[in-house]
Design an enzyme around this catalytic site. Structure first.
Site, short mmCIF file in Angstrom:
data_model
loop_
_atom_site.label_atom_id
_atom_site.label_comp_id
_atom_site.label_asym_id
_atom_site.label_seq_id
_atom_site.Cartn_x
_atom_site.Cartn_y
_atom_site.Cartn_z
N GLU A 85 8.23 -6.80 13.16
CA GLU A 85 9.37 -6.61 12.27
C GLU A 85 9.78 -5.14 12.32
O GLU A 85 10.45 -4.64 11.43
CB GLU A 85 9.07 -7.08 10.85
CG GLU A 85 7.82 -6.52 10.22
CD GLU A 85 7.63 -7.02 8.80
OE1 GLU A 85 8.50 -6.74 7.96
OE2 GLU A 85 6.61 -7.67 8.53
N CYS A 117 5.92 -10.72 8.27
CA CYS A 117 4.53 -10.71 8.78
C CYS A 117 4.16 -12.01 9.47
O CYS A 117 3.08 -12.11 10.05
CB CYS A 117 3.55 -10.46 7.64
SG CYS A 117 3.77 -8.84 6.89
N HIS A 242 -3.86 -13.12 5.23
CA HIS A 242 -2.94 -12.00 5.47
C HIS A 242 -3.30 -10.91 4.45
O HIS A 242 -3.43 -11.20 3.25
CB HIS A 242 -1.49 -12.47 5.30
CG HIS A 242 -0.51 -11.34 5.26
ND1 HIS A 242 -0.40 -10.44 6.27
CD2 HIS A 242 0.37 -10.96 4.30
CE1 HIS A 242 0.52 -9.55 5.95
NE2 HIS A 242 1.01 -9.84 4.76
P1 HMG Z 1 1.86 -1.22 -8.74
O1 HMG Z 1 2.87 -1.80 -9.63
O2 HMG Z 1 1.89 0.26 -8.61
O3 HMG Z 1 0.41 -1.60 -9.12
O4 HMG Z 1 2.04 -1.84 -7.26
P2 HMG Z 1 -0.15 -2.36 -10.42
O5 HMG Z 1 0.21 -1.59 -11.63
O6 HMG Z 1 0.22 -3.83 -10.34
O7 HMG Z 1 -1.71 -2.18 -10.14
C1 HMG Z 1 -2.29 -2.77 -9.01
C2 HMG Z 1 -3.71 -3.16 -9.42
O8 HMG Z 1 -4.47 -1.97 -9.68
C3 HMG Z 1 -3.77 -3.99 -10.71
O9 HMG Z 1 -4.82 -4.93 -10.52
C4 HMG Z 1 -4.20 -2.95 -11.76
O10 HMG Z 1 -4.89 -3.50 -12.85
C5 HMG Z 1 -5.11 -2.08 -10.93
P3 HMG Z 1 -4.46 -6.52 -10.51
O11 HMG Z 1 -3.84 -6.83 -11.81
O12 HMG Z 1 -3.46 -6.71 -9.38
O13 HMG Z 1 -5.75 -7.18 -10.27
N1 HMG Z 1 -5.29 -0.71 -11.47
C6 HMG Z 1 -6.44 -0.04 -11.44
N2 HMG Z 1 -7.66 -0.38 -10.98
C7 HMG Z 1 -8.66 0.55 -11.09
N3 HMG Z 1 -8.46 1.79 -11.63
C8 HMG Z 1 -7.26 2.15 -12.11
C9 HMG Z 1 -6.17 1.23 -12.02
N4 HMG Z 1 -4.87 1.27 -12.37
C10 HMG Z 1 -4.33 0.08 -12.02
N5 HMG Z 1 -7.09 3.38 -12.62
C11 HMG Z 1 2.13 -3.56 -5.59
C12 HMG Z 1 1.28 -2.90 -6.68
C13 HMG Z 1 1.25 -4.48 -4.78
C14 HMG Z 1 3.24 -4.36 -6.27
C15 HMG Z 1 2.75 -2.46 -4.70
O14 HMG Z 1 1.72 -1.75 -4.03
C16 HMG Z 1 3.73 -3.00 -3.66
O15 HMG Z 1 4.90 -3.21 -3.95
N6 HMG Z 1 3.25 -3.19 -2.37
C17 HMG Z 1 4.11 -3.69 -1.29
C18 HMG Z 1 4.35 -5.19 -1.39
C19 HMG Z 1 3.14 -6.02 -1.06
O16 HMG Z 1 2.22 -5.59 -0.40
N7 HMG Z 1 3.17 -7.31 -1.48
C20 HMG Z 1 2.09 -8.22 -1.21
C21 HMG Z 1 2.53 -9.68 -1.11
S1 HMG Z 1 3.94 -9.88 -0.01
C22 HMG Z 1 3.22 -9.74 1.58
O17 HMG Z 1 2.03 -9.76 1.73
C23 HMG Z 1 4.17 -9.58 2.72
C24 HMG Z 1 4.22 -8.20 3.34
O18 HMG Z 1 3.05 -7.95 4.11
C25 HMG Z 1 5.49 -8.02 4.15
C26 HMG Z 1 5.83 -9.03 5.24
O19 HMG Z 1 5.62 -10.23 5.14
O20 HMG Z 1 6.43 -8.57 6.22
C27 HMG Z 1 4.27 -7.10 2.28
#
Ligand code: HMG
Length: 396
Positions: A85, A117, A242
């Protein structure tokens, strides 16, 4: 010309960029507790591609290593598919550059597969079907997944970046993993969870929604897989998911196990045995989009090929947008011996840590590289490809 039943992944090789950023340092620079990246997301390092490490370079390096280490010859290839991609052109596929630079036979079908992906899996399953149908006539397929995962600086997605390529040799009587031909559970739905408009170098994402889309797709694909005619009850001793970041694989495994009736505690306990060994390489490289599932598989084989010889494993591929597939395979008895020769994590030994300041400088310098154009008069005659690619890469 006859159908072939034993088809799968015969060899696997990686390539990674020269540099990576340590996520403890990135967290400190962003004013975030490091535990959020390390434990909250399950990431440790993210590979960063320099301007001369584009998806073509990464793909070719992985494929060259595949041939060198596996003992296979480019002359055996009759199908070359590149899942990406991070295309470098709207028309000319990355597969054409790979074909030329590797010297693959002219009697070879080649194309690029794009679906976020899922593009790597689309390539792998097409190659498996090509061989199983007998169309390959004894030849092998090269499937390369190559990507650079980029999100805007300081965005929530930033710590889930990565870059790299995974090359797969697909053939009859595979030495690593026989796949269950035709036995896949598929799920598709038009969703807007993650996308990258033309000319954007960075992906746009509705992060929390994308997590939900992934889990919904897992549920749909796994359910379809379990309902297939001829499905067996033989357990999956390991499952590779994935891995956009390690925590997502943990969430996926918990969701899948709870669909089967397990408690949350039991699901998390089985995660340590069934999934954790596949997460080491993803946590050191980051999201490599199309290659992410196969990086997890490489990690599993690298650490446990001996323990799981002859056993059945599950694979789950998700591509935003979205399409997902759940399928299974059996590790070959001779896999461990080949894995020793493949030296799967070898390329990581050459990568070096870069500072957050260096990473930010690198991003600032190539922000406009896609938009650079060269005056017609400056193009060397007959050298358009190399010249345009040099312009794209921003190198002389
Ligand atoms: P965010 O909003 O900054 O994170 O982004 P959050 O507030 O949701 O926190 C993440 C986790 O950290 C949570 O745990 C918190 O509790 C924890 P969970 O509730 O998920 O179990 N946390 C802590 N833990 C320990 N110590 C601390 C602490 N603070 C918080 N101090 C998000 C997270 C994944 C949304 C962001 O990184 C993002 O947008 N990433 C990109 C999108 C992505 O990877 N999506 C995954 C599914 S889609 C996919 O896999 C397809 C893809 O590969 C693309 C394709 O297909 O081409 C992306």
């Amino acid at each position: 010309w006859k159908n072939v039943s034993d088809v799968g992944i015969d060899a696997i090789a990686l390539s990674v960029p020269r540099g990576y950023v340590d996520l403890t340092e990135l967290a400190e620079a962003r004013g975030v507790p490091p535990s959020k990246y390390l434990h909250g997301l399950g990431t440790r390092q993210m590979a960063i591609a320099a301007p001369d490490e584009d998806p073509v370079t990464l793909a070719v390096n992985a494929a060259r290593r595949l041939f060198e280490r596996s003992g296979a010859s480019p002359a055996e290839i009759g199908l070359c598919i590149v899942g990406t991609e991070t295309a470098v052109d709207h028309s000319k596929p990355v597969a054409a550059f790979v074909h030329g630079l590797l010297g693959l036979p002219s009697a070879c079908r080649m194309f690029e597969a794009k679906h976020a992906c899922f593009g790597g899996t689309a390539g792998l399953l097409s190659a498996v079907d090509w061989i199983a149908s007998g169309s390959a006539r004894g030849r092998a397929a090269l499937v390369v997944c190559t990507d650079i995962a980029r999100y805007p600086l300081r965005s929530a997605g930033e710590p889930t970046q990565g870059a790299g390529a995974v090359a797969l040799l697909v053939r009859e009587k595979p030495r690593l993993l026989s796949l269950e031909v035709g036995q896949t559970g598929t799920f598709a739905r038009d969703v807007h969870d993650f996308w990258r408009p033309l000319h954007h170098k960075e992906a746009l994402v509705d992060g929390h929604y994308s997590v939900q889309c992934y889990l919904d797709a897992l549920e749909g694909a796994y359910d379809a897989w379990r309902r297939l005619d001829g499905a067996t009850d033989e357990p999956l001793v390991r499952t590779c998911y994935h891995v956009p970041y390690g925590k997502m694989a943990r969430k996926a495994h918990r969701h899948r196990r709870m669909l089967e009736g397990a408690t949350e505690q039991a699901a998390d306990a089985s995660f340590m045995v069934e999934v954790e060994p596949s997460l080491d390489l993803p946590s050191r490289i980051g999201n490599v989009y199309t290659g992410s599932l196969y990086l997890a598989l490489a990690s599993l084989l690298h650490t446990q090929a001996r323990d799981i010889a002859g056993q059945r494993i599950g694979l789950f591929s998700y591509g935003s947008g979205c399409c997902a597939e759940f399928f299974a395979g059996r590790t070959a008895p001779e896999a461990a011996a080949l894995v020793d020769r493949l030296d799967i994590d070898g390329p990581l030994r050459d990568s070096r840590q870069m500072t957050v300041a260096d990473y930010e400088r690198l991003r600032a310098e190539d922000a406009d590289a896609d938009r650079r154009t060269a005056p017609e008069s400056a193009r060397p005659r007959g050298k358009a490809n190399e010249f345009d690619r040099a312009v794209y890469l921003g190198v002389d």
